[in-house]
Design a protein around this motif. Structure first.
Motif: not given
Lengths: 307, 264
Positions: B90-94, A174-175, B161, B86, A170-171, B84, A167-168, A163-164
């Motif tokens: 908007m970039t760092g979370t879903a 990074a995770q 996070m 950013f 790039a994030m 990280r 959704n994103n 799901r992540a």
């Protein structure tokens, strides 16, 4: 145009709606959760039907044939996933390539024939249009089992990673999420579900056909989107994940009921696909237009003028 | 803890848009060191951070984290060492996932993601306590979608996070640049607290010279893809923005150009 004919056709429409709703759960995984427009499904739906019918007529038990049909779909999804992630082919194109390749594959599975029958009189089929109420029961059990499985899976660490990714991305990278792997897994699972539904549909109609998957993506999207719009209207913001998936099945049923009504109104069957496209376009447009109605330039101009 | 040896990166090589973004940039960070990075437009600050994070492979040079050569590791594999945050909130979370789900995703950074639950009850309680410390009221909204949060709240959450699992290096890429001054100050304060409490090795890019002077143990300045200034200890504490600009002109022979730095 006897209303009784309409009512007598309804159970059949509901049965078909649930089977297509199962297919739409596969589309839901890619389109809604992974944010990937996967066109493989037109091919993998027919693959599921072809594998199931060939194996059943070849003497396999029906459940085993359905398992193999599902696995064939999983393979098809993996091909699309690999085309996209390893070879960098854009999502829609990767799906179309697999879909067109599957046309030949499906013909080969059906030993070169465009249509292979499987009779409910000779084989112990799970579903059939001859036994509509049994079909509704069996298809509902499949749908509920699948929704439960998906509810569990998308709540696991791996499901959350998928799901992540949708959704994103790039994030997610990074995770530490391997987003390419997540895409391949989801496409595989999604097409497995689609092929399972194809296997059920072939039993229901009593044959597998090379063209049975044509336009499947549109019907799948129709179910997903009709379900979403209806769910939003009926339950609103309290929609949780399980209810969202239930509404995908409901979307499939509603779609087939509408088709039933249209056929009852004597619309020529030739125009059915045109009509399907119009329905889907309307339901896709509704959420957008509703947003526009709340805030649009025209409205802004009108309000500004009143000041 | 972090060693970067003469890394090079050229974008769009062989085209009219060819850009030598990194030209032999080198840097060593000791364990627990907090380094701030400043530089003009296109100096290579963000590119440098992206190279460490492994967003793309470098053309030459090597990157070592805690003694391990990670030059050949792709982004998601390197992620287990790095936290990280950013520039764009908007970039760092879903956005479509819950606050607690985002935290749970971060808690599994660098671990295998199998078929165990995506979030456990014990974790929920743990996150509740952690969010309380942020003092943004997020602990009462753990099942809210992150998309409903403000930019500052999202950055604070991303920071949490990034440090939930102690990273070997924390990379902050102008993480307060998109926020209003008041929120930026609060997020920076939170950053300082988290970094100090956990003794994190940190690399923070900022366009704000004052912030770069006030925070951290050491300040580096980048220009044309290289580290050109390195100021630490007493010298850094006494530093003023004017001195810094002057030093820049001395070393680089050009005037400092950063609209953002000049405007802030």
């Amino acid at each position: 145009m006897d209303i009784a004919t309409l009512f007598s056709a309804m159970p059949g429409n509901v049965a078909q709606g649930i089977i297509w709703g199962i297919m739409a759960l596969g589309v839901f995984m890619t389109f809604k959760l992974l944010n990937f427009a996967d066109l493989t499904v037109d091919g993998s739906f027919a693959t599921g039907g072809a594998v199931a019918v060939i194996l059943i007529t070849g003497g396999w038990s029906v459940p085993a044939a359905l398992v193999m049909a599902t696995l064939a779909g999983v393979l098809a999804g993996m091909v699309t996933g690999i085309l996209h992630t390893v070879f960098g082919i854009p999502d829609i194109l990767a799906g179309i390539l697999t879909q067109i390749a599957l046309y030949s594959v499906n013909l080969n599975i059906m030993t070169g024939k465009a249509n292979v029958a499987v009779s409910v009189d000779k084989f112990n089929l799970l579903v059939s249009l001859r036994f509509v109420s049994k079909t509704i029961l069996v298809a509902s059990i499949f749908a509920i089992a699948l929704i439960s499985l998906m509810y569990w899976y998308f709540g696991t660490a791996q499901g959350c990673a998928i799901r992540a990714t949708g959704n994103n991305p790039a994030m997610s990278s990074a995770q530490g999420i391997n987003i390419n792997l997540m895409k391949v897994i989801t496409l595989a699972l999604s097409n497995g579900v689609v092929a399972l539904s194809g296997g059920l549909m072939a039993q229901y109609q009593g044959f597998a056909d090379i063209n049975m998957g044509r336009g499947a993506i549109v019907i799948g999207l129709a179910a997903v989107i009709i379900g979403e719009v209806l769910g939003h209207a009926m339950i609103g913001k309290r929609m949780n994940f399980i209810v969202r998936m239930l509404f995908v099945i409901i979307g499939g049923i509603v779609y087939y009921i509408v088709i039933g009504i249209v056929l009852w109104l004597r619309m020529p069957t030739n125009d059915l696909k045109l009509f399907t496209a119009i329905i889907v376009a309307i339901f896709l447009a509704v959420p957008y237009l509703r947003g526009q109605a709340k805030s649009s330039f025209r409205k802004a101009a009108r309000k500004g003028g009143q000041k | 803890m972090l060693t970067v040896n003469e890394i090079y990166k050229t974008f769009n090589a062989g085209t009219v848009n060819e850009k030598h973004a990194l030209n032999g940039a080198s840097l060593t960070l000791q364990e627990g060191e907090f380094v701030t990075v400043i530089g003009g437009n296109g100096a290579g600050k963000s590119t440098f951070l992206n190279a460490v994070a492994g967003v793309w492979p470098v053309d030459a040079g090597s990157i070592l984290i805690d003694g391990e050569d990670v030059t050949g590791l792709c982004e998601y594999k390197r992620a287990k060492y790095l936290g990280r945050v950013f520039q764009d909130p908007m970039t760092g979370t879903a956005a479509d996932m819950e606050i607690q789900e985002n935290l749970a995703l971060a808690a599994r950074r660098g671990k295998s993601r199998g078929l165990g639950w995506g979030i456990s009850k014990k974790e929920r309680e743990q996150y509740h306590e952690m969010l309380k410390i942020l003092d943004l009221g997020l602990e009462e909204r753990m099942t809210s979608k992150v998309g409903l949060l403000s930019g500052g709240q999202r950055q604070a959450l991303t920071l949490l996070m990034a440090t939930l699992q102690k990273p070997k290096v924390l990379l902050l890429d102008e993480h307060t640049a998109a926020l209003d001054p008041k929120t930026a100050a609060k997020v920076l304060e939170t950053t300082e607290r988290i970094v100090t409490e956990n003794n994190l090795t940190t690399l923070m890019v900022t366009h704000n010279m004052k912030d770069a002077i006030v925070h951290g143990d050491r300040l580096i300045m980048m220009n044309e893809g290289r580290v050109i200034l390195n100021i630490a200890g007493e010298e850094k504490k006494k530093l003023t923005v004017e001195q810094l600009l002057h030093k820049f002109e001395e070393v680089s022979g050009t005037e400092f150009t950063s609209d953002k730095a000049i405007l802030s």
